[in-house]
Write a protein that holds these residues in place. Structure first.
Motif, PDB file in Angstrom:
ATOM      1  N   TYR A 165      83.288  -1.229  62.525  1.00  0.00           N
ATOM      2  CA  TYR A 165      84.639  -0.740  62.756  1.00  0.00           C
ATOM      3  C   TYR A 165      85.083  -0.979  64.196  1.00  0.00           C
ATOM      4  O   TYR A 165      86.240  -1.254  64.462  1.00  0.00           O
ATOM      5  N   ASP A 166      84.132  -0.858  65.110  1.00  0.00           N
ATOM      6  CA  ASP A 166      84.472  -1.032  66.519  1.00  0.00           C
ATOM      7  C   ASP A 166      83.263  -1.583  67.249  1.00  0.00           C
ATOM      8  O   ASP A 166      82.143  -1.573  66.727  1.00  0.00           O
ATOM      9  N   LYS A 179      90.101   9.792  61.931  1.00  0.00           N
ATOM     10  CA  LYS A 179      90.344   8.903  60.790  1.00  0.00           C
ATOM     11  C   LYS A 179      89.491   9.332  59.592  1.00  0.00           C
ATOM     12  O   LYS A 179      89.936   9.295  58.453  1.00  0.00           O
ATOM     13  N   SER A 219      94.682   1.401  55.057  1.00  0.00           N
ATOM     14  CA  SER A 219      95.348   1.088  56.317  1.00  0.00           C
ATOM     15  C   SER A 219      95.924   2.359  56.933  1.00  0.00           C
ATOM     16  O   SER A 219      96.246   3.308  56.206  1.00  0.00           O
ATOM     17  N   PRO A 220      96.056   2.388  58.238  1.00  0.00           N
ATOM     18  CA  PRO A 220      96.668   3.568  58.881  1.00  0.00           C
ATOM     19  C   PRO A 220      98.058   3.850  58.325  1.00  0.00           C
ATOM     20  O   PRO A 220      98.434   5.012  58.176  1.00  0.00           O
ATOM     21  N   GLY A 233      97.976  -4.513  56.316  1.00  0.00           N
ATOM     22  CA  GLY A 233      96.742  -5.207  56.657  1.00  0.00           C
ATOM     23  C   GLY A 233      95.870  -5.511  55.457  1.00  0.00           C
ATOM     24  O   GLY A 233      96.305  -6.131  54.484  1.00  0.00           O
ATOM     25  N   ARG A 257     106.360  -1.070  64.853  1.00  0.00           N
ATOM     26  CA  ARG A 257     105.000  -0.668  64.556  1.00  0.00           C
ATOM     27  C   ARG A 257     105.081   0.555  63.684  1.00  0.00           C
ATOM     28  O   ARG A 257     105.985   1.367  63.830  1.00  0.00           O
ATOM     29  N   ASP A 315     103.069   3.254  63.597  1.00  0.00           N
ATOM     30  CA  ASP A 315     101.880   3.838  64.180  1.00  0.00           C
ATOM     31  C   ASP A 315     101.926   5.347  64.207  1.00  0.00           C
ATOM     32  O   ASP A 315     101.092   5.991  64.800  1.00  0.00           O
ATOM     33  N   SER A 325      89.589  -2.826  68.914  1.00  0.00           N
ATOM     34  CA  SER A 325      89.938  -2.306  67.584  1.00  0.00           C
ATOM     35  C   SER A 325      91.259  -1.543  67.622  1.00  0.00           C
ATOM     36  O   SER A 325      92.100  -1.689  66.740  1.00  0.00           O
ATOM     37  N   ARG A 326      91.481  -0.748  68.670  1.00  0.00           N
ATOM     38  CA  ARG A 326      92.738   0.001  68.761  1.00  0.00           C
ATOM     39  C   ARG A 326      93.896  -0.948  68.950  1.00  0.00           C
ATOM     40  O   ARG A 326      94.967  -0.778  68.367  1.00  0.00           O
ATOM     41  N   GLU A 351      94.691  -2.700  65.732  1.00  0.00           N
ATOM     42  CA  GLU A 351      95.398  -1.788  64.826  1.00  0.00           C
ATOM     43  C   GLU A 351      96.866  -1.705  65.197  1.00  0.00           C
ATOM     44  O   GLU A 351      97.745  -1.761  64.343  1.00  0.00           O
ATOM     45  N   GLU A 352      97.145  -1.577  66.485  1.00  0.00           N
ATOM     46  CA  GLU A 352      98.535  -1.451  66.928  1.00  0.00           C
ATOM     47  C   GLU A 352      99.313  -2.730  66.667  1.00  0.00           C
ATOM     48  O   GLU A 352     100.512  -2.690  66.391  1.00  0.00           O
TER      49      GLU A 352
END
Lengths: 118, 565
Positions: B102-103, B124, B148-149, B319, B447, B449, B527-528, B531-532
């Motif tokens: 994941y990261d 999360k 997905s977020p 995503g 975004r 987000d 990773s952040r 995501e953004e």
């Protein structure tokens, strides 16, 4: 500089000064074991164990603010990655072991009180 | 319930002292923590402790960390893995991400950085615990699929409002699952025992719509040979779902408003008041603010209905969900059509992820169905996917509510309004925009987000093609639109500028600058940042790797710089 107190103090205050005695004792024991392994690897020419210990020590030493030992570990790590033979690093490894011992002894003398932020 | 829940974290680190430090940080986040110094011990703890997060050192004394990753992936264990290594090679990062990490944290890891990464991951996980019921296969109605977020924010919203009887207003492009969402909301509200009744306002002739909704009595009009229970009566005690609400006539909107205010109505042709208990959910793929401005929708009705708003993100903003949903439909239609497909090839999945999906989930569903019917085999490859269904880059409905247009007008919590303005000095200010298309055209895609906005604003986007250098005369100056203040978000008011006073920059250069800026804001967390930016992390790692290898950027500490900086 054996120990950069700014770095060590920041780390300890971050995890909680009450944790320091336990962390200190584990570090001291771990350092002793690492020193012993390094001496054995040097004597036997065990490149793999030597390289792994040096690689691991990079992160440990940086986390604890062990500036002198870190500098030596970085240099040795680079040489290991380049494939320099153990024998060719003999003097440097011995110096590293000595610095590690100094660092261990310095840390062992510290108390939580020494590390409280002002 | 979630406040008392302790996420389980396993720390795999061969240095005992480092393991203690990491464990101390993790415990500060109220997690249950175990530590392993070897790969073998880690595997034992995985089986007995069932961690939800693993902080994994790649170089262990007995096994390779990558092998542990492979094991987790092969067993399909639901574990979020954060990989650590003192070897900063981006190849390691790409490989570990490919194996499901994941990261990726490069040692030495500051306690601050570790805390932030773990905290975000724990949040999360907790959100996933809320979303779990919405993944098919767990015998929960609705059939939502997604990790997905963007869609998890929807799950979170649905979960929070499920027991409420307040009106719900669902927006989203066509094919995003508005009807599925309405159904899920009804099913999850176990306090309502009545049925779910759906009316598609676009599918019913206008002259019959009042009767369909409120019913009629015998003789009310030609053809009314008997009494008819309208949708509101049928939904008594349950839920009335009004889909395509903006297609409703203004006259009927007035009657609907009266009904919403009093819960009283009368059938067509009757003077008798009837009262029902109905929970209203409505949906539209139009922009209601635009409809109000054009006089086609009542503003008072809108605000009566707009108590709880749920916006469904378009598939292109979700995503990897595209692949998850495609896999679901592949299995479903393979079973139905008695075909033997077991999965997609990697290039097929990459192709699916690259498409804009203007028709969203419905388009994807139809495409997969067609592909299954027309082909045989075990693996669905790229050339089996029907090309004629993959065209189109813009929503079919030009008045469709895209996330940025609706959010901009209503200040919804789901996105920061995207805005573009240019200052007198000729600098282009890009704030919240994803850059696409020609170098001098900026698309207004916000975004998704979840950051809140402090103000409902009337932002705008501007095509700056008229300000391209070749179109500008020496004497002319760029048009300067009204300069709006940057949006107020929880991230403050930073802006990102690109100096184009010397001429337009190549698009890939602007992309690089933008990515570096976002990386800087995220303290180097790939990773952040991914995501953004709506990217898969491995894609971002590959870009960074390419730039580093070509010497275009260098890394100092956790921050990437252009080599010329």
């Amino acid at each position: 500089m054996i120990i950069d107190m700014t770095i060590l103090r920041a780390m300890v205050n971050d995890v909680g000064t009450e944790m320091f005695p336990g962390i200190r004792d584990v570090y001291v024991q771990e350092s002793t074991e690492t020193i012993e392994r390094l001496q054995k690897s040097l004597a036997s020419g065990d490149f793999e164990t030597l390289a792994r210990d040096i690689h691991t020590q990079k992160s440990v030493l940086e986390t604890y603010g062990a500036a002198d030992a870190l500098e030596q570990a970085l240099s040795l790590d680079k040489k290991c990655k380049s494939g320099v033979a153990v024998g060719d690093m003999d003097a440097e490894i011995r110096k590293f072991i000595s610095t590690l011992a100094e660092t261990r002894d310095a840390v062992s003398r510290l108390t939580a009180e020494d590390l409280k932020e002002f | 319930m979630l406040e008392n829940y302790k996420v389980r974290i396993l720390i795999v680190e061969d240095s005992k002292s480092l393991g203690m430090v990491y464990a101390a940080v993790a415990r500060q986040l109220d997690a249950a923590v175990r530590v392993a110094e070897t790969g073998v011990r880690a595997m034992e703890i995985i089986n007995e402790f069932q961690p939800e997060i693993i902080l994994l050192d790649l170089w262990l004394p007995d096994v390779k960390g990558m092998d542990i990753l492979r094991y987790i992936q092969k067993q399909e264990l639901k574990i979020v893995t954060i990989v650590m290594t003192a070897n900063g090679s981006v190849d390691y990062a790409v490989e570990s991400m490919r194996l499901g990490a994941y990261d990726f944290l490069e040692k030495p890891i500051s306690t601050d950085r570790l805390r932030t990464t773990l905290n975000n991951t724990i949040e999360k996980i907790k959100l996933s615990a809320l979303a779990e019921p919405f993944i098919p296969g767990n015998s929960i109605p609705g059939g939502f699929i997604g990790e997905s977020p963007a869609i998890k924010a929807v799950f979170d919203r649905i979960s929070r409002v499920r027991y409420s009887n307040a009106s719900v207003f669902i927006t989203g492009e066509s094919g995003t699952g508005k009807d599925v969402t309405a159904n899920v909301l009804h099913e999850m509200n176990t306090s309502r025992k009545g049925p779910f009744v759906a009316i598609n306002c676009a599918a019913i002739p206008r002259e019959l719509m009042e009767s369909e909704i409120f019913g009629h009595v015998k003789g009310a009009f030609t053809g009314a040979t008997q009494d008819h229970q309208g949708a509101v009566s049928q939904a008594d005690g349950g839920t009335l779902f009004l889909d395509e609400l903006c297609e409703m006539s203004i006259d009927l909107q007035s009657k609907l408003l009266r009904f919403l205010q009093s819960s009283v109505f009368h059938k067509v042709g009757s003077l008798k008041d009837e009262k029902v208990d109905v929970r209203i959910i409505c949906a539209t793929n139009r922009n209601p603010m635009e409809e109000i401005k054009k006089g086609r929708f009542r503003e008072d009705l809108f605000y009566r209905l707009y108590v709880i708003h749920i916006h469904l993100p378009p598939l292109r903003q979700r995503g990897f969900d595209v692949v998850l949903i495609a896999r679901y439909f592949l299995k479903k239609y393979s079973d139905e059509e008695k075909k033997g497909f077991i999965g997609f090839s990697k290039d097929a999945e990459a192709y699916l992820m690259s498409r804009p999906w203007p028709g969203n989930v419905r388009q994807l569903q139809n495409m997969v169905h067609q592909a299954v019917v027309l082909n045989t085999g075990e693996v669905m490859t790229r050339d089996m996917l029907p090309r004629d269904m993959m065209q189109g880059d813009a929503p079919a409905n030009e008045n469709a509510v895209t996330s940025d247009t609706f959010m901009r007008n209503t200040g919804s919590i789901y996105s920061t309004p995207a805005r573009f303005f240019r200052s007198a000095g000729g600098f282009g200010i890009i704030d919240g925009y994803r850059i696409s298309g020609a170098p001098d055209i900026v698309s207004a895609e916000s975004r998704n987000d979840g950051h809140s906005v402090q103000e409902a604003d009337t932002g705008f986007s501007q095509d700056i093609s008229d300000n391209r250098p070749e179109n500008r005369s020496a004497a002319s100056s760029p048009k300067i639109p009204e300069v709006l203040p940057p949006p107020t978000t929880s991230r403050g008011t930073d802006s990102f500028s690109v100096d184009i006073s010397g001429g337009a920059l190549p698009l890939d250069e602007v992309e690089k600058l933008y990515i570096l800026e976002i990386l800087r804001r995220n303290s180097g967390s790939v990773s952040r940042t991914a995501e953004e930016l709506g990217l898969v992390p491995s894609t971002l790692y590959r870009k960074i790797s390419r730039w580093q290898k070509s010497g275009e950027i260098v890394k100092t500490g956790e921050v990437y710089f252009k080599s010329t900086d």
